[in-house]
Design a protein around this motif. Structure first.
Motif, short mmCIF file in Angstrom:
data_model
loop_
_atom_site.label_atom_id
_atom_site.label_comp_id
_atom_site.label_asym_id
_atom_site.label_seq_id
_atom_site.Cartn_x
_atom_site.Cartn_y
_atom_site.Cartn_z
N ALA A 185 -19.54 32.87 -26.23
CA ALA A 185 -18.63 32.07 -25.41
C ALA A 185 -17.31 32.81 -25.19
O ALA A 185 -16.73 33.35 -26.13
CB ALA A 185 -18.36 30.74 -26.09
N PRO A 186 -16.84 32.84 -23.94
CA PRO A 186 -15.53 33.42 -23.69
C PRO A 186 -14.43 32.53 -24.23
O PRO A 186 -14.65 31.37 -24.58
CB PRO A 186 -15.47 33.50 -22.16
CG PRO A 186 -16.39 32.44 -21.68
CD PRO A 186 -17.48 32.34 -22.71
N LEU A 187 -13.24 33.10 -24.29
CA LEU A 187 -12.10 32.40 -24.86
C LEU A 187 -10.97 32.45 -23.84
O LEU A 187 -10.60 33.52 -23.35
CB LEU A 187 -11.67 33.10 -26.15
CG LEU A 187 -10.64 32.44 -27.06
CD1 LEU A 187 -11.17 31.12 -27.60
CD2 LEU A 187 -10.30 33.38 -28.21
N GLN A 188 -10.45 31.27 -23.49
CA GLN A 188 -9.29 31.18 -22.60
C GLN A 188 -8.04 31.31 -23.47
O GLN A 188 -7.83 30.50 -24.39
CB GLN A 188 -9.27 29.85 -21.87
CG GLN A 188 -8.17 29.72 -20.83
CD GLN A 188 -8.52 30.40 -19.52
OE1 GLN A 188 -9.65 30.31 -19.06
NE2 GLN A 188 -7.56 31.10 -18.94
N VAL A 189 -7.22 32.31 -23.19
CA VAL A 189 -6.05 32.60 -24.00
C VAL A 189 -4.78 32.33 -23.21
O VAL A 189 -4.64 32.79 -22.07
CB VAL A 189 -6.04 34.06 -24.50
CG1 VAL A 189 -4.79 34.35 -25.34
CG2 VAL A 189 -7.30 34.36 -25.30
N GLN A 190 -3.89 31.59 -23.81
CA GLN A 190 -2.54 31.43 -23.26
C GLN A 190 -1.58 32.18 -24.18
O GLN A 190 -1.58 31.97 -25.40
CB GLN A 190 -2.16 29.95 -23.20
CG GLN A 190 -2.97 29.15 -22.20
CD GLN A 190 -2.55 27.68 -22.16
OE1 GLN A 190 -1.88 27.20 -23.07
NE2 GLN A 190 -2.93 26.98 -21.10
N ALA A 191 -0.80 33.08 -23.59
CA ALA A 191 0.11 33.89 -24.38
C ALA A 191 1.44 34.00 -23.65
O ALA A 191 1.51 33.90 -22.42
CB ALA A 191 -0.47 35.29 -24.60
#
Length: 574
Positions: A185-191
C-alpha cells in the motif's frame, strides 16, 4: 452490476493511500540524507527518509572522509565508530603512483594509519590544527554507521526499500506519495518540507525542472570520459606486489590509466580504468575486466568480480537553484564532481549540516521561514568552489601524458621516470594534502554572518590559515586537559568567553532567552585562545561556524537575531 456496492467500495478504500504526517520528508538514504536525518533527529524534529535501495550501498563509492567531515562526526559523537571502519588500524593510507600496480613506483605520499591518526593530530599545528585527521574508508562502511545513527533517533523514520512516487508543494505544506518498492500500500505523506538528496539522477530535481550549470563531458587522458568500475576480490594482490602497501595505487603508463583502492585492507578492492572509447566501455564483459586488471597489475592474476558498472568522469556541475518553495536539494542531487580530491561526499555531508539546524529553528518557531533562504546563499558558492577545485585536480593528473619510454629499461626510460616522478610527487600533494579545501570554506556575504571588517585569509587548496574572521570554521586548539576546543562547544549556540578576564556575557544570555535560542557561554581562561581568536568573545553557530566576534555584549540581541535569522533580525541588524 452495482459498481458502487459494498465490495467495490471496500476495494476502493483499500487502494487509497494511508496517511502519515511528518515535519521533513527526505528522499535519498546516502550520506546527505542520512546525515540530515541525524541532525534533525538529534533536535527532536520528525522526519521520514525513503530510499528505493533495499539498504545502504553495496559498491564502494567515495573513499575519503575529509578532516572537516570527521570533525562533524566527532561533534555528533561517532567519529570513533567511523574511524574503526574500513582498513585495518595499522594498514598504510598512502597514495602511490606506479607504472603498474606491481610495477615501478614513481611517487608516493605517506600518511598516518587509522591507529596513528589520533596521536598524530595532537602534534600538528598551522594548516593542520584540527580535531581530526582524514580517514580512508569506503562510503559503504560510512553509510552503515550513518544509518545506525539515524535509526537511533526517536523522531526519525528510516525506510529503505521505499520510493518517492510523487509530490506537490501546496504552499503551506508538501503532499507526497511514497510506496514500498516490492509492492504494498502506498502512503500519503504530509510534510512541512521536502529534501531531495536522491542522487545525480534526482527525481526531485527533475520533477522541478531544475537544470545544471557548469561543465560536463570534459575529456582527458585520465579522469575524463567513461570509466569502468569493478568491485573485486584479489586475494593475491599484496603477496604478488613488491611495493610498499598503500591505500590507493594509481597506474600511469602509455597503455592504460587506472587506479585501485583497498576496501578492506585484505582482499577487496575498487578498480577503475579509463577507456578511450565511451561506447566500447559500456560493452565490456567480465572477461574484459579480468584482462584489464591483469594488464594494470603487470602480470596475470585471478580475481573474483563482485560487481561492475560504468560511470562518467568529467563533471563540474552545480544546480541552478538549491531551493524551490518548500523543496530543497542536497548532495549529488545538487552538485556533481569528478571524484578527484574526494570532495563530492564531503560536500554533501556539509549540505546536511548547514540545512539541518536551519530547518529545526524554523520548525520550532525560533526563526521565520526566510532563514531557509540562507541555505542556497551559503552552500551554492561552496559547491561551485569545490567542484572547481576537483576539476583542477582532475586536470593536474588527467592531462599528464605518460610517454612511451616510461617503462623502458634504458637511459631514455630512466629519464622519463625522473620527469614523471617529479611531476607526480607534486601532483599527489596538490590533490591529497588539501587543508585549504578541507577547512577553508567560508560563508562570507551571508546575511547570517555579522561581519567585523576583517579580511578573510586567502582561499588556497594546499594551505589553510586559521582565522576567527566571521564566516569560517573556528580556529582549533588542544586544551590542557587533552580535549579539543571543539569538544567544549555546545551542541547548538556557543558563546566563547576567552582570556583570564573576559567581558560580561549576561546580555547574550538574556538575548538568547528572548529569542528562544539554546545558547551556552563557554569560558576558557588561556590567553593564547583569546590571541588565536583576536577577540575575547566569539559566537559559534550550531554548524561550528564563527558568526560574530567582538569585545563586549552591548549589541547582543542584534547579533543573535541576525546570526540566527531570527524574528527580530531586520530591526536589529548590526
Amino acid at each position: 452490476m452495482n459498481r458502487n456496492g459494498p465490495a467495490a467500495l471496500a476495494r476502493a478504500e483499500m487502494a487509497k493511500p494511508t496517511q502519515l504526517q511528518t515535519e521533513v520528508l527526505i528522499a535519498g538514504g546516502g550520506p546527505c540524507g542520512l546525515m540530515l536525518a541525524i541532525e534533525l533527529g538529534r533536535r527532536g524534529i520528525g522526519c521520514l527518509l525513503v530510499d528505493q535501495k533495499p539498504g545502504t550501498a553495496f559498491n564502494p563509492q567515495a573513499n575519503a572522509t575529509q578532516a572537516r567531515t570527521m570533525e562533524h562526526f566527532r561533534r555528533l559523537g561517532f567519529a570513533h565508530a567511523v574511524r574503526a571502519q574500513g582498513l585495518p588500524p595499522e594498514h598504510p593510507t598512502d597514495i602511490a603512483y606506479l607504472t603498474r600496480f606491481a610495477g615501478i613506483e614513481l611517487a608516493r605520499l605517506r600518511l598516518p594509519t587509522a591507529a596513528q591518526a589520533p596521536a598524530v593530530i595532537k602534534n600538528l599545528s598551522g594548516s593542520w590544527s584540527a580535531a581530526e585527521l582524514p580517514h580512508r574508508v569506503s562510503q559503504k562502511f560510512v553509510e552503515l554507521v550513518l544509518r545506525e545513527q539515524a535509526q537511533a533517533q526517536a523522531s526519525a523514520d528510516i525506510r529503505f526499500g521505499w520510493r518517492l512516487q510523487g509530490f506537490e508543494d501546496q504552499g503551506q505544506q508538501i503532499e507526497a506519495v511514497v510506496a514500498p518498492v516490492e509492492g504494498g500500500a502506498p502512503l500519503q505523506v504530509q510534510a512541512a518540507y521536502l529534501v531531495g538528496a536522491d542522487g545525480a539522477r534526482s527525481f526531485v530535481r527533475n520533477s522541478l525542472d531544475i537544470d545544471w550549470q557548469g561543465d560536463t563531458g570534459i575529456k582527458r587522458h585520465f579522469m575524463g570520459g567513461k570509466m569502468l568500475a569493478v568491485y573485486l576480490k584479489a586475494p593475491g594482490f599484496y603477496d604478488h606486489n613488491p611495493n610498499d602497501r598503500a591505500w590507493m595505487y594509481v597506474v600511469v603508463n602509455p597503455q592504460l590509466r587506472a587506479f585501485i583502492m583497498s576496501v578492506n585492507g585484505v582482499d577487496e578492492f575498487a578498480f577503475h580504468v579509463q577507456m578511450a572509447d565511451d561506447a566500447a566501455t559500456e560493452a565490456l564483459s567480465e572477461a574484459d575486466a579480468r584482462r584489464l586488471f591483469s594488464q594494470a597489475f603487470g602480470q596475470p592474476m585471478e580475481i573474483e568480480i563482485l560487481s561492475m558498472a560504468t560511470w562518467l568522469a568529467g563533471h563540474a556541475l552545480v544546480a541552478e537553484t538549491f531551493q524551490r518553495g518548500r523543496v530543497f536539494l542536497g548532495g549529488d542531487a545538487v552538485h556533481l564532481f569528478t571524484p578527484t580530491g574526494g570532495l563530492g561526499y564531503n560536500t554533501a555531508v556539509e549540505d546536511a549540516v548547514n540545512l539541518g539546524w536551519k530547518l529545526a529553528h524554523v520548525l520550532r518557531g525560533q526563526a521565520p521561514a526566510t532563514l531557509l533562504d540562507s541555505y542556497e546563499l551559503e552552500r551554492k558558492p561552496l559547491a561551485q568552489r569545490n567542484t572547481g577545485y576537483a576539476r583542477q585536480f582532475a586536470d593536474s593528473i588527467g592531462l599528464f601524458e605518460a610517454v612511451p619510454e616510461l617503462e623502458q629499461d634504458s637511459p631514455a626510460g630512466a629519464a622519463a621516470r625522473v620527469l614523471a616522478s617529479d611531476y607526480l610527487n607534486g601532483h599527489v600533494r596538490r590533490e591529497f594534502n588539501i587543508p585549504g579545501v578541507t577547512f577553508g570554506g567560508r560563508y562570507d556575504g551571508s546575511p547570517l554572518i555579522v561581519a567585523d571588517g576583517c579580511t578573510p585569509p586567502p582561499d588556497a587548496a594546499n594551505s589553510y590559515q586559521p582565522s576567527a574572521c566571521p564566516g569560517g570554521r573556528p580556529p582549533h586548539a588542544w586544551l590542557d586537559d587533552g580535549r579539543s576546543l571543539f569538544d567544549s562547544f555546545h551542541s547548538e549556540w556557543t558563546l566563547l568567553a576567552l582570556g583570564p578576564e573576559p567581558p560580561q556575557t549576561s546580555a547574550f544570555v538574556a538575548a538568547a532567552q528572548s529569542l528562544r535560542l539554546d545558547l551556552q557561554v563557554v569560558h576558557h581562561s588561556d590567553p593564547a585562545l583569546a590571541a588565536l581568536y583576536e577577540a575575547p568573545l566569539a559566537l559559534i553557530r550550531p554548524d561550528q561556524i564563527v558568526a560574530w566576534r567582538g569585545t563586549n555584549d552591548q549589541q547582543a540581541l542584534a547579533v543573535l537575531a541576525q546570526a540566527s535569522g531570527g524574528l527580530q533580525a531586520k530591526e536589529n541588524s548590526v
